[in-house]
Motif scaffolding. Structure first.
Motif, PDB file in Angstrom:
ATOM      1  N   GLY A 136      -6.968  -5.491  -6.871  1.00 44.64           N
ATOM      2  CA  GLY A 136      -5.720  -6.083  -7.337  1.00 44.64           C
ATOM      3  C   GLY A 136      -4.785  -6.420  -6.197  1.00 44.64           C
ATOM      4  O   GLY A 136      -4.192  -7.508  -6.150  1.00 44.64           O
ATOM      5  N   ALA A 137      -4.636  -5.491  -5.247  1.00 44.83           N
ATOM      6  CA  ALA A 137      -3.747  -5.741  -4.103  1.00 44.83           C
ATOM      7  C   ALA A 137      -4.280  -6.871  -3.233  1.00 44.83           C
ATOM      8  O   ALA A 137      -3.497  -7.694  -2.721  1.00 44.83           O
ATOM      9  CB  ALA A 137      -3.600  -4.462  -3.277  1.00 44.83           C
ATOM     10  N   GLY A 138      -5.597  -6.919  -3.045  1.00 49.77           N
ATOM     11  CA  GLY A 138      -6.177  -7.987  -2.240  1.00 49.77           C
ATOM     12  C   GLY A 138      -6.001  -9.355  -2.871  1.00 49.77           C
ATOM     13  O   GLY A 138      -5.709 -10.340  -2.184  1.00 49.77           O
ATOM     14  N   ILE A 139      -6.168  -9.436  -4.186  1.00 50.85           N
ATOM     15  CA  ILE A 139      -5.977 -10.715  -4.883  1.00 50.85           C
ATOM     16  C   ILE A 139      -4.504 -11.118  -4.849  1.00 50.85           C
ATOM     17  O   ILE A 139      -4.168 -12.295  -4.649  1.00 50.85           O
ATOM     18  CB  ILE A 139      -6.503 -10.621  -6.327  1.00 50.85           C
ATOM     19  N   ALA A 140      -3.602 -10.158  -5.019  1.00 51.64           N
ATOM     20  CA  ALA A 140      -2.169 -10.463  -4.952  1.00 51.64           C
ATOM     21  C   ALA A 140      -1.801 -11.031  -3.587  1.00 51.64           C
ATOM     22  O   ALA A 140      -1.045 -12.005  -3.484  1.00 51.64           O
ATOM     23  CB  ALA A 140      -1.360  -9.198  -5.244  1.00 51.64           C
ATOM     24  N   ARG A 141      -2.316 -10.427  -2.524  1.00 49.89           N
ATOM     25  CA  ARG A 141      -2.028 -10.907  -1.166  1.00 49.89           C
ATOM     26  C   ARG A 141      -2.539 -12.330  -0.973  1.00 49.89           C
ATOM     27  O   ARG A 141      -1.816 -13.207  -0.474  1.00 49.89           O
ATOM     28  CB  ARG A 141      -2.677  -9.968  -0.162  1.00 49.89           C
ATOM     29  N   ASP A 142      -3.788 -12.554  -1.344  1.00 50.58           N
ATOM     30  CA  ASP A 142      -4.389 -13.869  -1.152  1.00 50.58           C
ATOM     31  C   ASP A 142      -3.630 -14.930  -1.945  1.00 50.58           C
ATOM     32  O   ASP A 142      -3.268 -15.995  -1.424  1.00 50.58           O
ATOM     33  CB  ASP A 142      -5.862 -13.823  -1.578  1.00 50.58           C
ATOM     34  N   ALA A 143      -3.347 -14.637  -3.219  1.00 54.63           N
ATOM     35  CA  ALA A 143      -2.680 -15.620  -4.082  1.00 54.63           C
ATOM     36  C   ALA A 143      -1.266 -15.918  -3.607  1.00 54.63           C
ATOM     37  O   ALA A 143      -0.844 -17.084  -3.548  1.00 54.63           O
ATOM     38  CB  ALA A 143      -2.663 -15.111  -5.519  1.00 54.63           C
ATOM     39  N   SER A 161       3.091 -17.740  -7.467  1.00 51.13           N
ATOM     40  CA  SER A 161       3.992 -16.642  -7.829  1.00 51.13           C
ATOM     41  C   SER A 161       3.178 -15.556  -8.521  1.00 51.13           C
ATOM     42  O   SER A 161       2.353 -15.838  -9.397  1.00 51.13           O
ATOM     43  CB  SER A 161       5.122 -17.142  -8.736  1.00 51.13           C
ATOM     44  N   VAL A 162       3.391 -14.310  -8.110  1.00 53.19           N
ATOM     45  CA  VAL A 162       2.523 -13.205  -8.518  1.00 53.19           C
ATOM     46  C   VAL A 162       3.360 -12.023  -8.966  1.00 53.19           C
ATOM     47  O   VAL A 162       4.329 -11.637  -8.304  1.00 53.19           O
ATOM     48  CB  VAL A 162       1.605 -12.768  -7.342  1.00 53.19           C
ATOM     49  N   LEU A 163       2.947 -11.419 -10.086  1.00 54.57           N
ATOM     50  CA  LEU A 163       3.444 -10.110 -10.499  1.00 54.57           C
ATOM     51  C   LEU A 163       2.245  -9.188 -10.613  1.00 54.57           C
ATOM     52  O   LEU A 163       1.303  -9.471 -11.360  1.00 54.57           O
ATOM     53  CB  LEU A 163       4.169 -10.186 -11.848  1.00 54.57           C
ATOM     54  N   LEU A 164       2.267  -8.077  -9.862  1.00 57.02           N
ATOM     55  CA  LEU A 164       1.220  -7.063  -9.971  1.00 57.02           C
ATOM     56  C   LEU A 164       1.813  -5.830 -10.620  1.00 57.02           C
ATOM     57  O   LEU A 164       2.864  -5.339 -10.192  1.00 57.02           O
ATOM     58  CB  LEU A 164       0.650  -6.712  -8.595  1.00 57.02           C
ATOM     59  N   ASN A 173      -2.150  -4.211   1.953  1.00 54.73           N
ATOM     60  CA  ASN A 173      -2.366  -5.467   1.231  1.00 54.73           C
ATOM     61  C   ASN A 173      -1.208  -5.742   0.279  1.00 54.73           C
ATOM     62  O   ASN A 173      -0.743  -6.885   0.180  1.00 54.73           O
ATOM     63  CB  ASN A 173      -3.690  -5.415   0.473  1.00 54.73           C
ATOM     64  N   ALA A 174      -0.737  -4.700  -0.401  1.00 52.78           N
ATOM     65  CA  ALA A 174       0.411  -4.880  -1.293  1.00 52.78           C
ATOM     66  C   ALA A 174       1.662  -5.253  -0.511  1.00 52.78           C
ATOM     67  O   ALA A 174       2.450  -6.108  -0.935  1.00 52.78           O
ATOM     68  CB  ALA A 174       0.641  -3.606  -2.104  1.00 52.78           C
ATOM     69  N   ARG A 175       1.855  -4.619   0.650  1.00 46.95           N
ATOM     70  CA  ARG A 175       3.004  -4.931   1.498  1.00 46.95           C
ATOM     71  C   ARG A 175       2.974  -6.399   1.937  1.00 46.95           C
ATOM     72  O   ARG A 175       3.990  -7.101   1.891  1.00 46.95           O
ATOM     73  CB  ARG A 175       2.988  -4.003   2.723  1.00 46.95           C
ATOM     74  N   ASP A 176       1.800  -6.860   2.358  1.00 55.55           N
ATOM     75  CA  ASP A 176       1.678  -8.254   2.787  1.00 55.55           C
ATOM     76  C   ASP A 176       1.880  -9.199   1.619  1.00 55.55           C
ATOM     77  O   ASP A 176       2.499 -10.263   1.761  1.00 55.55           O
ATOM     78  CB  ASP A 176       0.307  -8.474   3.431  1.00 55.55           C
ATOM     79  N   ALA A 177       1.372  -8.827   0.449  1.00 58.20           N
ATOM     80  CA  ALA A 177       1.602  -9.643  -0.741  1.00 58.20           C
ATOM     81  C   ALA A 177       3.089  -9.768  -1.029  1.00 58.20           C
ATOM     82  O   ALA A 177       3.608 -10.861  -1.311  1.00 58.20           O
ATOM     83  CB  ALA A 177       0.873  -9.030  -1.939  1.00 58.20           C
ATOM     84  N   ALA A 178       3.810  -8.652  -0.944  1.00 56.35           N
ATOM     85  CA  ALA A 178       5.256  -8.671  -1.204  1.00 56.35           C
ATOM     86  C   ALA A 178       5.982  -9.550  -0.204  1.00 56.35           C
ATOM     87  O   ALA A 178       6.937 -10.272  -0.561  1.00 56.35           O
ATOM     88  CB  ALA A 178       5.808  -7.246  -1.168  1.00 56.35           C
ATOM     89  N   GLU A 179       5.543  -9.504   1.047  1.00 52.07           N
ATOM     90  CA  GLU A 179       6.214 -10.320   2.071  1.00 52.07           C
ATOM     91  C   GLU A 179       5.888 -11.804   1.923  1.00 52.07           C
ATOM     92  O   GLU A 179       6.565 -12.641   2.513  1.00 52.07           O
ATOM     93  CB  GLU A 179       5.838  -9.787   3.454  1.00 52.07           C
ATOM     94  N   HIS A 180       4.866 -12.109   1.133  1.00 51.39           N
ATOM     95  CA  HIS A 180       4.592 -13.509   0.771  1.00 51.39           C
ATOM     96  C   HIS A 180       5.187 -13.872  -0.586  1.00 51.39           C
ATOM     97  O   HIS A 180       4.892 -14.935  -1.125  1.00 51.39           O
ATOM     98  CB  HIS A 180       3.083 -13.758   0.763  1.00 51.39           C
ATOM     99  N   LEU A 215       8.598   4.991   3.847  1.00 53.05           N
ATOM    100  CA  LEU A 215       7.578   4.953   2.796  1.00 53.05           C
ATOM    101  C   LEU A 215       8.184   4.622   1.436  1.00 53.05           C
ATOM    102  O   LEU A 215       7.566   3.923   0.630  1.00 53.05           O
ATOM    103  CB  LEU A 215       6.839   6.295   2.738  1.00 53.05           C
ATOM    104  N   VAL A 216       9.393   5.104   1.194  1.00 51.26           N
ATOM    105  CA  VAL A 216      10.068   4.791  -0.069  1.00 51.26           C
ATOM    106  C   VAL A 216      10.508   3.335  -0.091  1.00 51.26           C
ATOM    107  O   VAL A 216      10.310   2.614  -1.083  1.00 51.26           O
ATOM    108  CB  VAL A 216      11.266   5.739  -0.285  1.00 51.26           C
ATOM    109  N   ALA A 217      11.091   2.874   1.008  1.00 52.77           N
ATOM    110  CA  ALA A 217      11.660   1.525   1.045  1.00 52.77           C
ATOM    111  C   ALA A 217      10.599   0.438   1.157  1.00 52.77           C
ATOM    112  O   ALA A 217      10.761  -0.654   0.593  1.00 52.77           O
ATOM    113  CB  ALA A 217      12.639   1.403   2.217  1.00 52.77           C
ATOM    114  N   GLN A 218       9.513   0.704   1.867  1.00 53.22           N
ATOM    115  CA  GLN A 218       8.545  -0.339   2.190  1.00 53.22           C
ATOM    116  C   GLN A 218       7.168  -0.155   1.551  1.00 53.22           C
ATOM    117  O   GLN A 218       6.400  -1.110   1.472  1.00 53.22           O
ATOM    118  CB  GLN A 218       8.357  -0.408   3.714  1.00 53.22           C
ATOM    119  N   GLU A 219       6.852   1.058   1.096  1.00 51.85           N
ATOM    120  CA  GLU A 219       5.477   1.303   0.640  1.00 51.85           C
ATOM    121  C   GLU A 219       5.408   1.936  -0.746  1.00 51.85           C
ATOM    122  O   GLU A 219       4.383   2.519  -1.112  1.00 51.85           O
ATOM    123  CB  GLU A 219       4.734   2.169   1.658  1.00 51.85           C
TER     124      GLU A 219
END
Length: 490
Positions: free
Chosen positions: A18-25, A31-34, A161-168, A452-456
């Protein structure tokens, strides 16, 4: 009442797929909601053997496509995240092998050449008594093969992967459950429930990456349609005091032809696993069984001089692997390949369900998932993740990076600095530069917890101590309580 937000993709499941697909998309401009019902990587994706590997044993089952894809991805992922992935040499003793040496060597020849290996060293044949690789073994004589794969901090791979997805631009919502979803014209209307209460959202496509819960999510859509089946197989691991000296791992062959890994773990431990036990009933949080514990202890005691008992077990963990049901006779023989099931048609909003997969091939799986969905999104960009580093991974060499970091922060204990560099890579400055703050125990500081709370997306002591790190194995008594109080106060 405000209109529901409409996303291109609603992704259900915050494991590696799920995180990998969110990042790629998200990187393609969608626009993505995970949504993830628990914490990121809280189930299967944090319960692996922590390997980026081709799967040597899969060659026995003719899984050549999967092994080749995984071997190609192995070095690619290492380059993407050299802080959380690094090479590891594996010793495969022949002293108790149920397979002839020539068969094993042929498999390793294919393993070395099937996936275009570039930087990892190839296979060597050794005499155990002449090398350090015999350290700790009961029978340190005879032939062994030494080959290469890689280690990965699995739960951190998911979070990055989730962090990178969020930054995209992706929205990542942990502790949020999909209640139901229904097709509504050319899209989906879904009800989700989490920390913000119950909400309605809309999406043009639904991606079911719920892992062991993949069939459950299909049921919540009212579709109940899939020619694909999922087979749940539990894999369990033990953590025991270090059984041998050295940075190498062992691949141990059992009389039943199954294999078990023994790996260096967290400095002073050895990780032993995995098992393959059918899981009956609904998916849930898994725990190791007594029979699995006995099996892993018996395997270690067959090979190593240090005799283990249950009292030596420092920690254990188990996860349920959602494998594609290929009707194989035994759990060990079930394919580790993945299958993507697209449910779409004329005027029907698409739903893509993910069956199977392994952490090594998650990035390629995500590319294939976007290829399946691209006909519905003409605006989506091209594939992009093959050469893109994960957050913190933009370095040429980890040891060189650590040396510069040590020069810049002489006041930080070397062991702590190495741990932080391994976890956060080049982003470690975001923790170090403002001062580490209060020590909550064992080198866990308030600055790290705040990050970790703010970013992860960390919310609980378990998130911090066992998924964002493995500090739970090291911190003194009282740290978890202090951490829980700190998180509650924040």
């Amino acid at each position: 009442m405000a209109e529901p937000i409409t996303y291109d993709l609603l992704i259900v499941g915050g494991g590696i797929n799920g995180a990998g697909i969110a990042r790629d998309a998200a990187g393609r401009g969608l626009s993505v909601l995970l949504v993830e019902q628990d914490d990121l990587a809280s189930h299967t994706s944090s319960a692996s053997t922590k390997l980026i590997h081709g799967g040597l044993r899969y060659l026995e089952y003719g899984e050549f496509r999967l092994v080749r894809e995984a071997l190609i991805e192995r070095e690619r992922l290492w380059r993407m995240a050299p802080h959380i992935i690094w090479p590891l040499r594996f010793v495969l003793p022949q002293t108790q092998s149920p397979r002839p040496a020539w068969i094993v060597r042929l498999g390793l020849f294919l393993y070395d050449h099937l996936g275009g290996r570039e930087e990892l060293p190839g296979t060597n044949t050794i005499e155990l008594r002449e090398t350090v690789y015999g350290n700790g073994l009961k029978d340190a004589k005879g032939k062994a093969f030494v080959y290469s794969d890689c280690w990965v901090e699995d739960s951190r791979m998911v979070v990055l992967n989730a962090r990178d997805a969020a930054e995209h631009g992706a929205a990542i919502r942990t502790r949020t459950t999909l209640i139901d979803a229904r097709r509504d014209g050319a899209g989906w209307t879904a009800t989700i429930e989490g920390e913000r209460g119950r909400e309605t959202v809309r999406a043009r496509a639904l991606v079911n990456a719920a892992g062991p819960w993949v069939a459950d999510v299909i049921g919540r859509t009212g579709a109940n349609r899939s020619e694909r089946g999922v087979r749940l197989v539990k894999g369990s691991h033990l953590v025991v005091p270090k059984l041998y000296d050295g940075d190498h791992a062992f691949m141990l062959q059992n009389p039943d032809r199954r294999i078990v890994f023994a790996l260096p773990y967290e400095g002073k431990y050895t990780l032993i696993g995995t098992t393959d036990e059918p899981w009956e009933g609904a998916p849930a949080k898994a725990q190791i069984s007594e029979s699995e514990t006995d099996y892993l202890l018996d395997t270690a005691n067959r090979y190593f001089t240090h005799a283990l008992t249950r009292a030596d077990v420092a920690w254990s963990y188990a996860g349920i692997r959602p494998l594609y049901d290929d009707q194989a006779g035994s759990a060990s023989a079930v394919t580790r390949d993945y299958v993507l099931d697209l449910d779409a048609g004329e005027g029907r909003a698409p739903m893509l369900s993910i069956f199977g997969g392994k952490i090594t091939t998650y990035r390629k799986l995500a590319e294939h998932a976007l290829a399946e969905l691209s006909p519905f999104f003409a605006q989506a960009g091209a594939a992009w993740t093959a050469g893109a580093t994960l957050p913190g991974g933009d370095m040429d060499d980890f040891e060189r990076f650590l040396a510069h970091l040590t020069q810049d922060h002489p006041d930080v204990a070397p062991a702590l600095l190495r741990r932080l560099a391994r976890a956060y890579g080049t982003r470690v400055s975001r923790i170090l530069d403002g001062g580490l703050g209060e020590d909550l125990g064992g080198g866990l500081t308030s600055a790290e917890v705040d990050y970790l709370v703010a970013q992860e997306w960390a919310r609980t002591a378990e998130d911090v101590l066992y998924r964002r790190s493995k500090l739970g194995l090291h911190v003194p008594d009282g740290t978890e309580a202090r951490l829980t109080a700190y998180l509650s106060a924040g």
